[in-house]
Design an enzyme around this catalytic site. Structure first.
Site, short mmCIF file in Angstrom:
data_model
loop_
_atom_site.label_atom_id
_atom_site.label_comp_id
_atom_site.label_asym_id
_atom_site.label_seq_id
_atom_site.Cartn_x
_atom_site.Cartn_y
_atom_site.Cartn_z
N TYR A 170 0.82 -1.21 0.00
CA TYR A 170 0.00 0.00 0.00
C TYR A 170 0.86 1.27 0.00
CZ TYR A 170 -4.78 -1.73 0.79
OH TYR A 170 -6.02 -2.30 0.65
N LYS A 190 3.06 -15.25 1.95
CA LYS A 190 3.19 -15.93 0.65
C LYS A 190 4.67 -16.24 0.49
CE LYS A 190 1.48 -17.39 -3.28
NZ LYS A 190 0.55 -18.55 -3.39
N ASP A 215 -3.23 -17.89 0.02
CA ASP A 215 -4.27 -18.54 -0.78
C ASP A 215 -4.95 -19.64 0.03
OD1 ASP A 215 -1.83 -19.89 -0.85
OD2 ASP A 215 -1.96 -20.46 -2.96
N ASP A 224 -6.42 -6.80 4.08
CA ASP A 224 -7.58 -6.13 3.47
C ASP A 224 -8.52 -7.18 2.88
OD1 ASP A 224 -9.14 -4.01 2.35
OD2 ASP A 224 -8.21 -4.41 0.41
N ASP A 247 -12.35 -8.92 4.57
CA ASP A 247 -13.67 -8.90 3.90
C ASP A 247 -14.27 -10.30 3.89
OD1 ASP A 247 -13.42 -6.17 3.34
OD2 ASP A 247 -14.31 -6.41 1.34
C1 IPM Z 1 -10.40 -1.06 4.21
C2 IPM Z 1 -10.69 -0.40 2.89
C3 IPM Z 1 -9.55 0.55 2.57
C4 IPM Z 1 -8.29 -0.28 2.40
C5 IPM Z 1 -9.78 1.46 1.36
C6 IPM Z 1 -11.05 2.28 1.50
C7 IPM Z 1 -8.61 2.37 1.12
O1 IPM Z 1 -10.89 -1.35 1.91
O2 IPM Z 1 -10.23 -0.33 5.20
O3 IPM Z 1 -10.39 -2.29 4.25
O4 IPM Z 1 -8.01 -0.81 1.33
O5 IPM Z 1 -7.55 -0.39 3.39
MG MG Z 2 -11.03 -3.36 2.63
#
Ligand code: IPM
Ligand code: MG
Length: 359
Positions: free
Chosen positions: A141, A192, A224, A248, A252
């Site tokens: 990032y 990884k 993975d 990240d 999710d």
């Molecule tokens: C998160 C989001 C952020 C990230 C974005 C909005 C920059 O997806 O906080 O998970 O990628 O860190």
């Molecule tokens: Mg995110």
């Protein structure tokens, strides 16, 4: 002692879920006699509209001086075609970096009342309680060099750099081991290392730390496989520690196991344990302004803020219990709705949390 909090509602559903958080904070302030001054400011798209940048130096300075920052969400289609260096997300990334918020804690807890809302069978997710510890100020990032360049052939090439220094790995590793000590004493480091040298080093540093935490069982997993295991047998995990991008993505996936990303809070902490608190979900522009958003992830983020940055464990717990009671009552926003429950608007859910708190 008086504490200061900067509230950054942001874009999309940010303002409407923030309004509910304010109600909840008002209620706990009264109930637990907490002296918090809350000051609102802008970040993301609304900041671009107001002052041309997604995070102004003035707002950043205010956030740095505060005891905690509470954020809604940033971004939306209105700003999609903007100069990439000015995108709403850049405001959030700048704040994480400038405030040194390297430790991102993302708990994925399944409320038993929502077992039916998970995309996995109830027996696979019952009592699920995972903590993802994501490194937040390094990795791909932030690595340099980065950009889009034109090769001598005339073709364009995009590039980013995946780097971690030992000290960056060590400090997030220690956070994760300490968290594991307070929980089930199991830590899985995700990398990884079969392909990327940066994560060979990551694994080495994690292994080196293990002797300082002899009670914690450390394991390693390729990213993975970790993605697969999260949806195959999620309950094998206690604490997961990983880098910025893997974290990240995996957070999710973990969020969805709990029924909805609309339920998950997060804390991003620096060395002084000052922090930025925000829901894991985004700004959901498609449902903004309609009272459809689930305010619980941001309400639970406020609870994390009370616990980690404001030393108000009791108030934090009271909010978490109030949220559980509201779920018991069968109130559901659209994202966690299932048959037999009652559909409720963003404001109805906020009001119900307040009622459960003071009731
Ligand atoms: C998160 C989001 C952020 C990230 C974005 C909005 C920059 O997806 O906080 O998970 O990628 O860190
Ligand atoms: Mg995110």
């Amino acid at each position: 002692m008086k504490k200061t909090v900067v509230l950054l509602p942001g874009d999309g559903i940010g303002p409407e879920i923030s309004a509910e958080v304010l109600k909840v904070l008002d209620a706990v302030k009264g109930q637990f006699e907490i002296d918090i001054a809350i000051e609102e400011d802008v970040i993301g798209g609304c900041s671009i509209d107001a002052c041309g940048v997604p995070l102004s130096d003035k707002t950043l300075a205010k956030c740095k001086a505060a005891d905690a920052v509470l954020m809604g969400a940033v971004g939306g289609p209105k700003w999609d075609d903007i100069d990439p260096t000015l995108r709403p997300e850049k405001g959030l990334l700048k704040m994480r970096y400038e405030m040194g918020l390297y430790a991102n804690l993302r708990p994925a807890i399944l409320y038993p009342q929502l077992a039916g809302a998970s995309s996995l069978r109830p027996e696979l997710v019952a009592d699920l309680d995972i903590l993802i510890v994501r490194e937040l100020t390094g990795g791909i990032y932030f690595g340099e060099p980065r950009g889009i360049r034109t090769l001598s052939s005339g073709e364009r090439q995009g590039y980013n750099t995946f780097v971690y220094a030992e000290s960056e790995i060590e400090r997030i590793g220690r956070t994760a081991f300490e968290m594991a000590m307070k929980r089930g004493k199991k830590l899985c480091s995700v990398d990884k290392a079969n392909v990327l040298e940066v994560t060979v080093l990551w694994r080495e540093v994690m292994q080196g730390l293990a002797s300082d935490y002899p009670e914690v069982a450390l394991s390693h997993m390729y990213v993975d496989n970790a993605a697969m295991q999260l949806v195959k047998q999620p309950k094998q995990f206690d604490v997961i520690v990983t880098g910025n991008m893997f974290g990240d993505i995996l957070s999710d996936a973990a969020a969805m196991l709990t029924g909805s990303i609309g339920m998950l809070p997060s804390a991003s902490l620096n060395r002084e344990r000052r922090g930025l608190y925000e829901p894991v979900h985004g700004s959901a522009p498609d449902i903004a302004g309609q009272g459809l958003a689930n305010p619980l992830a941001m309400i639970l983020s406020a609870a994390m803020m009370l616990r980690y940055s404001l030393d108000q464990d009791e108030a934090a717990l009271a909010i978490e219990e109030a949220v559980a009671r509201v779920l018991d009552q069968g109130l559901r926003s659209a994202d966690i709705y299932s048959e037999g429950c009652r559909r409720a608007s963003t404001a109805e859910i906020g009001d119900a949390v307040v009622a459960a708190l003071i009731g």
